[in-house]
Write an enzyme that holds these catalytic residues in place. Structure first.
Site, short mmCIF file in Angstrom:
data_model
loop_
_atom_site.label_atom_id
_atom_site.label_comp_id
_atom_site.label_asym_id
_atom_site.label_seq_id
_atom_site.Cartn_x
_atom_site.Cartn_y
_atom_site.Cartn_z
N THR A 71 -7.62 -37.28 6.72
CA THR A 71 -7.44 -38.74 6.08
C THR A 71 -8.63 -38.79 5.44
OG1 THR A 71 -8.44 -40.16 7.77
CG2 THR A 71 -6.11 -39.38 8.18
N CYS A 72 -8.70 -39.93 4.94
CA CYS A 72 -10.24 -40.40 3.93
C CYS A 72 -11.45 -40.51 4.61
CB CYS A 72 -9.96 -41.46 3.04
SG CYS A 72 -9.41 -43.01 4.00
N ASN A 73 -11.20 -40.73 6.08
CA ASN A 73 -12.21 -40.68 6.91
C ASN A 73 -12.46 -39.93 8.13
OD1 ASN A 73 -10.59 -42.23 8.48
ND2 ASN A 73 -11.34 -44.38 7.84
N GLY A 119 -2.58 -43.40 -9.19
CA GLY A 119 -1.82 -42.87 -7.91
C GLY A 119 -0.70 -43.86 -7.61
N ALA A 120 0.13 -42.98 -6.95
CA ALA A 120 1.37 -43.77 -6.52
C ALA A 120 1.67 -43.18 -4.96
CB ALA A 120 2.37 -43.41 -7.24
N GLY A 121 0.68 -42.85 -4.25
CA GLY A 121 0.91 -42.36 -2.79
C GLY A 121 0.87 -43.62 -1.95
N SER A 122 0.76 -43.37 -0.61
CA SER A 122 0.79 -44.45 0.26
C SER A 122 -0.13 -45.52 0.09
CB SER A 122 1.11 -43.91 1.66
OG SER A 122 -0.38 -42.98 1.98
N MET A 123 -1.57 -44.95 0.10
CA MET A 123 -2.67 -45.75 -0.08
C MET A 123 -2.47 -46.67 -1.49
SD MET A 123 -5.46 -46.93 1.58
CE MET A 123 -6.00 -45.43 2.61
N SER A 124 -2.14 -46.07 -2.65
CA SER A 124 -1.78 -46.80 -4.00
C SER A 124 -0.65 -47.76 -3.64
CB SER A 124 -1.47 -45.70 -5.15
OG SER A 124 -2.62 -45.08 -5.37
#
Length: 418
Positions: free
Chosen positions: A49-51, A185-190
């Site tokens: 993930t991002c972290n 972006g269009a993923g889950s975070m976006s």
């Protein structure tokens, strides 16, 4: 088979290091297979993930697996293992389970209580299943962890206590009502970003994504509009707030296309936005380092304590069940061996006493079986009880040694599976 977790996160490494180690797409699949194919590893799953980047493995040899997985993280990230090792943590057996349970509840996140980690772990499990790198040991563990995470969000107020990276970042942007936003972006975070913006009163939301159709679906869900990815520079010129999370691995927003006065939130690793945009007059760039340094996601209190208690409760129940399950094949093997001995001895007796009629034969067989059952009852009950305590596997090992048992014998395995 033992459980092992090796990884690094925002707690042990700077975001710059996490950016270098971050893996996705085909690189993630390759890492997954390389780990699972090591001689010390039987099963593998990777959470990236991002972290955090974490490898979960079912291993036969602890030290060999630690060395191999550390080396593979270095190989696939391009970071020399000597540089990587100071940031790595290793959790083994009970600690690995506790870490995973706490993580899916949001207790180990940069923003405590965030719910995105549940979906991220679920996707990691699905990928490992699809790639065939996971078996019964890890599958059972991760499925239970997801249930624990769901329970934490359902039974406690962790959702209220915890924000998301999106809300933590936007907290630094001031009042959002009536402002214009661009989501890249269009993923889950976006998707979370667009939803958060809409709820905050942003009236004009534009979504730019490489796959235009996905951008259209996301924009429609929040009453916004979609544009082609090539239109990002044009849309930047009119945006007050920009949130980018493409996971593309390169800068999609650079100083030359960013106008003065823009607030930018970069939630991607590697970064989507060139840090040099901070040199543009009036521009504010918030990224994962900024959120971490602000401390806005760090929360303590009764809610977090209640989730910690829930994790402790679930951990104890899981370990008890797991230890009890480990001794079951030994108990089955003991009873199978006893049944074989009874059958053989009854056969010899009846060969020597052919005059016994059917009723007498049944009575003798039942009497012998009752004696055996009574003799085995106490030790099998006790070994199951003792197996649930730390180090309880030693009792099952002693039973195997004393009675020369093989818990992997076909009869034992078949009975356990039934």
């Amino acid at each position: 088979m033992s459980l092992l977790t090796i990884g690094l996160s925002h707690r042990t490494a700077p975001v710059a290091m996490l950016e270098r180690v971050s893996v996705s797409g085909e690189a993630l699949v390759k890492l997954l297979h390389d780990v699972q194919q090591d001689v010390c590893v039987a099963e593998a799953m990777v959470v990236s993930t991002c972290n955090r980047v974490e490898v979960y493995a079912a291993v036969d040899r602890f030290h060999g697996a630690v060395t191999a997985i550390s080396r593979l993280l270095g190989v696939h990230s391009g970071v020399p293992v000597e540089e990587l090792q100071p940031h790595l943590y290793v959790h083994y057996e009970d600690q690995a389970v506790e870490h995973l349970f706490a993580m899916v509840c949001g207790l180990d996140s940069m923003v405590v209580g965030e719910g995105q980690i549940l979906g991220q772990v679920r996707r990691a499990l699905t990928l490992a299943q699809k790639q065939g790198t996971i078996g019964a040991t890890l599958n059972e563990l991760v499925q239970q962890a997801l249930r624990v995470g769901k329970r934490a969000h359902a039974d406690t107020d962790i959702d209220k206590a915890g924000a998301s990276l999106v809300t933590a970042g936007l907290a630094l942007a001031g009042d959002l009502a009536g402002r214009r936003a661009l989501v890249v972006g269009a993923g889950s975070m976006s998707s979370l970003a667009a939803t958060t913006l809409a709820r905050a009163g942003v009236t004009d939301i534009v979504v730019a994504n490489r796959t235009f159709e996905r951008g259209v679906r996301l924009a429609a869900s929040v009453g916004g509009r979609a544009v082609e990815f090539a239109a990002v520079p044009r849309e930047l010129a009119a945006a007050d707030i920009v949130i980018s999370c493409t996971g593309g691995g390169r800068h999609v927003i650079t100083p030359d296309i960013v106008p003065s006065g823009t607030f930018l939130l970069d939630l991607a690793l590697p970064h989507d936005i060139d840090p040099a945009v901070r040199e543009v007059p009036g521009v504010t760039l918030v990224d994962l380092e900024t959120i971490q340094e602000s401390g806005i996601g760090s929360r303590e209190g009764d809610t977090v304590d209640s989730v910690r208690r829930l994790v402790a409760e679930e951990l104890a129940a899981f370990l008890t069940a797991e230890r009890a399950a480990k001794v079951t094949p030994t108990v089955v093997a003991l009873r199978s061996k006893a049944a074989t001995v009874v059958e053989a001895e009854l056969g010899r007796l009846l060969m020597r006493m052919p005059q016994l009629d059917g009723k007498a034969r049944d009575e003798v067989a039942q009497t012998v079986q009752r004696v055996v059952d009574k003799l085995l009852h106490e030790p099998t009950v006790r070994v199951k009880q003792l197996a649930t305590s730390p180090g309880g596997d030693h009792y099952a090992e002693a039973l195997r040694e004393l009675f020369d048992l093989d818990p992997k014998m076909p009869e034992a395995v078949r009975e356990v599976e039934l």
